[in-house]
Design a protein around this motif. Structure first.
Motif, PDB file in Angstrom:
ATOM      1  N   ARG A 181       0.797  -0.992  -0.032  1.00  0.00           N
ATOM      2  CA  ARG A 181      -0.399   0.161   0.127  1.00  0.00           C
ATOM      3  C   ARG A 181       0.979   0.933  -0.577  1.00  0.00           C
ATOM      4  O   ARG A 181       1.546   1.012   0.438  1.00  0.00           O
ATOM      5  N   ILE A 182       0.233   2.365  -0.572  1.00  0.00           N
ATOM      6  CA  ILE A 182       0.795   3.175  -0.822  1.00  0.00           C
ATOM      7  C   ILE A 182       0.483   4.947   0.299  1.00  0.00           C
ATOM      8  O   ILE A 182      -1.409   4.646  -0.506  1.00  0.00           O
ATOM      9  N   GLY A 224      -0.057   8.079   1.239  1.00  0.00           N
ATOM     10  CA  GLY A 224      -0.436   9.743  -0.307  1.00  0.00           C
ATOM     11  C   GLY A 224      -0.587  10.763   0.773  1.00  0.00           C
ATOM     12  O   GLY A 224      -1.666  10.646   1.215  1.00  0.00           O
ATOM     13  N   ARG A 239      -3.027  12.514  -8.319  1.00  0.00           N
ATOM     14  CA  ARG A 239      -3.570  11.660  -7.690  1.00  0.00           C
ATOM     15  C   ARG A 239      -3.468  10.409  -8.836  1.00  0.00           C
ATOM     16  O   ARG A 239      -3.207   9.055  -8.572  1.00  0.00           O
ATOM     17  N   GLU A 258      -2.093   6.692  -9.229  1.00  0.00           N
ATOM     18  CA  GLU A 258      -2.591   5.706  -9.469  1.00  0.00           C
ATOM     19  C   GLU A 258      -2.126   4.566 -10.556  1.00  0.00           C
ATOM     20  O   GLU A 258      -2.703   3.790 -10.922  1.00  0.00           O
ATOM     21  N   VAL A 274      -3.829   2.926  -2.904  1.00  0.00           N
ATOM     22  CA  VAL A 274      -3.267   4.640  -2.388  1.00  0.00           C
ATOM     23  C   VAL A 274      -4.197   5.245  -1.251  1.00  0.00           C
ATOM     24  O   VAL A 274      -5.552   5.165  -1.862  1.00  0.00           O
ATOM     25  N   TYR A 323      -5.232   8.934   1.186  1.00  0.00           N
ATOM     26  CA  TYR A 323      -4.783   9.956   1.126  1.00  0.00           C
ATOM     27  C   TYR A 323      -5.267  10.585   2.023  1.00  0.00           C
ATOM     28  O   TYR A 323      -6.057   9.677   2.661  1.00  0.00           O
TER      29      TYR A 323
END
Length: 380
Positions: A334-335, A337, A349, A353, A360, A362
């Motif tokens: 997972r990222i 952001g 964004r 992606e 992702v 946020y």
């Protein structure tokens, strides 16, 4: 790229004075973080003076130089290549504390004779709060100065001495999370005797404030851009630098009255054949490789096309330094952001992606001050 330390400490005092006195009186531990790489010089016995203000004692800088920041560009590639090779995992770059000291040694040696202590601006704050006779620096800040071996946790003293470097200016070094000392005076209501942690790097504290899972990668795009992962337990950095290694990427994101219109124009363009390499300020590992634009065609010169290509270039450049395959190998799932640019820019964004094949998330709070406080909380 020099800043007045008196104004910095003045702002710090104003911020503390604005906090609730009842809360400040309960403080038992102080965590400190700040911008890395930069250097401040001062006299140990006359670094500051304590005065009374409306909310209690506060310190003011006295015999202190300007802060030479990480963005300072006085050390040219030619000058850096003339310096001895460090025994460190980080290549030397302009704006690094030791590189700046070398520059003064060559160009203005009398300047250095005026001082007997040096550190980052946050090391200076800790030294003043605790009245340290010799500055104390975390391994994070020491590594950011250059000529520091992170394995042995020691300066490259032999290398530095042979080249005439004033090693007496180098701070002592300690581990992140350790206690540097105690406040020697009450400070805006914070009691005398409060424990003060060794100063930490803003980047590490920012990541620490949000990276809760080892399978997360942190992506921050704001005044600079970073993509960060946790290394496995027992990891040791190499003892010699790799000049071609991508260490960090710097972008400036400017505020603009037409920002919303620019993003709206880019959202109308799902693709662009333009290719933008957006490192207009260079990168530490390739400072001579500046920005470029290729595949220029009349059909792709609208504001929307150019903005889309720029956003894609920012993300692609980050990905080139820490590729998707490397992230997969490190177990990233997972990222996270964060950053004002990602928050305000839907096009960025979308490109994140498109380029990264991970979920992702946020809106994760990333805050160096919170990270520094968390380190001291866990220390308790």
């Amino acid at each position: 790229m020099e800043q007045d330390v008196r104004r910095i400490i003045g702002a710090l005092n104003e911020c503390l004075a604005a906090l609730p006195q009842q809360q400040l009186q309960r403080v038992s531990h102080i965590g400190v973080s700040g911008q890395m790489h930069g250097v401040v010089f001062w006299k140990r016995e006359k670094g500051c003076k304590w005065t009374e203000c409306g909310t209690g004692p506060a310190f003011e800088p006295e015999e202190v130089s300007h802060l030479i920041t990480w963005q300072d560009g006085r050390c040219s590639p030619t000058f850096l290549s003339s310096l001895p090779l460090p025994q460190s995992h980080i290549s030397l770059a302009t704006g690094f504390g030791c590189a700046t000291v070398y520059w003064y040694l060559k160009n203005s040696p009398d300047f250095l004779k005026s001082y007997d202590a040096a550190g980052t601006v946050h090391d200076y704050v800790v030294a003043m709060l605790c009245d340290l006779k010799k500055p104390l620096m975390s391994v994070q800040n020491a590594a950011s100065w250059g000529y520091f071996n992170s394995r042995s946790k020691s300066w490259n003293t032999d290398i530095l001495k042979k080249s005439g470097f004033p090693v007496h200016l180098l701070p002592e070094v300690g581990d992140p999370g350790s206690i540097a000392g105690r406040t020697t005076s009450a400070w805006h209501g914070i009691p005398k005797g409060a424990k003060v942690g060794i100063a930490l790097g803003d980047f590490q504290c920012s990541v620490y404030s949000c990276l809760t899972e080892r399978t997360d990668a942190a992506l921050n795009i704001s005044t600079s851009a970073q993509l960060t992962i946790s290394m496995p337990p027992g990891f040791q950095p190499p003892e010699t630098p790799d000049p071609s290694s991508a260490v960090t990427l710097r972008h400036q994101v400017q505020e603009s009255a037409i920002y919303t219109k620019i993003i709206k124009a880019a959202l109308a363009q799902n693709d662009s054949k333009l290719s933008v390499h957006p490192t207009i300020f260079g990168e530490r590992h390739v400072p001579e490789q500046l920005a470029s634009v290729t595949n220029i065609a009349v059909s792709d010169l609208s504001l929307g096309h150019v903005t889309r290509a720029l956003c894609r270039g920012i993300v692609e450049n980050l990905c080139s330094m820490l590729p998707v395959q490397r992230l997969v190998e490190m177990g990233v799932r997972r990222i996270l952001g964060s950053g004002s640019a990602l928050a305000r820019n839907e096009v960025l964004r979308q490109e994140v992606e498109r380029i990264f094949p991970f979920p992702v998330v946020y809106g994760k709070d990333v805050d160096a001050a919170v990270g520094a406080a968390m380190v001291m909380f866990h220390r308790k």
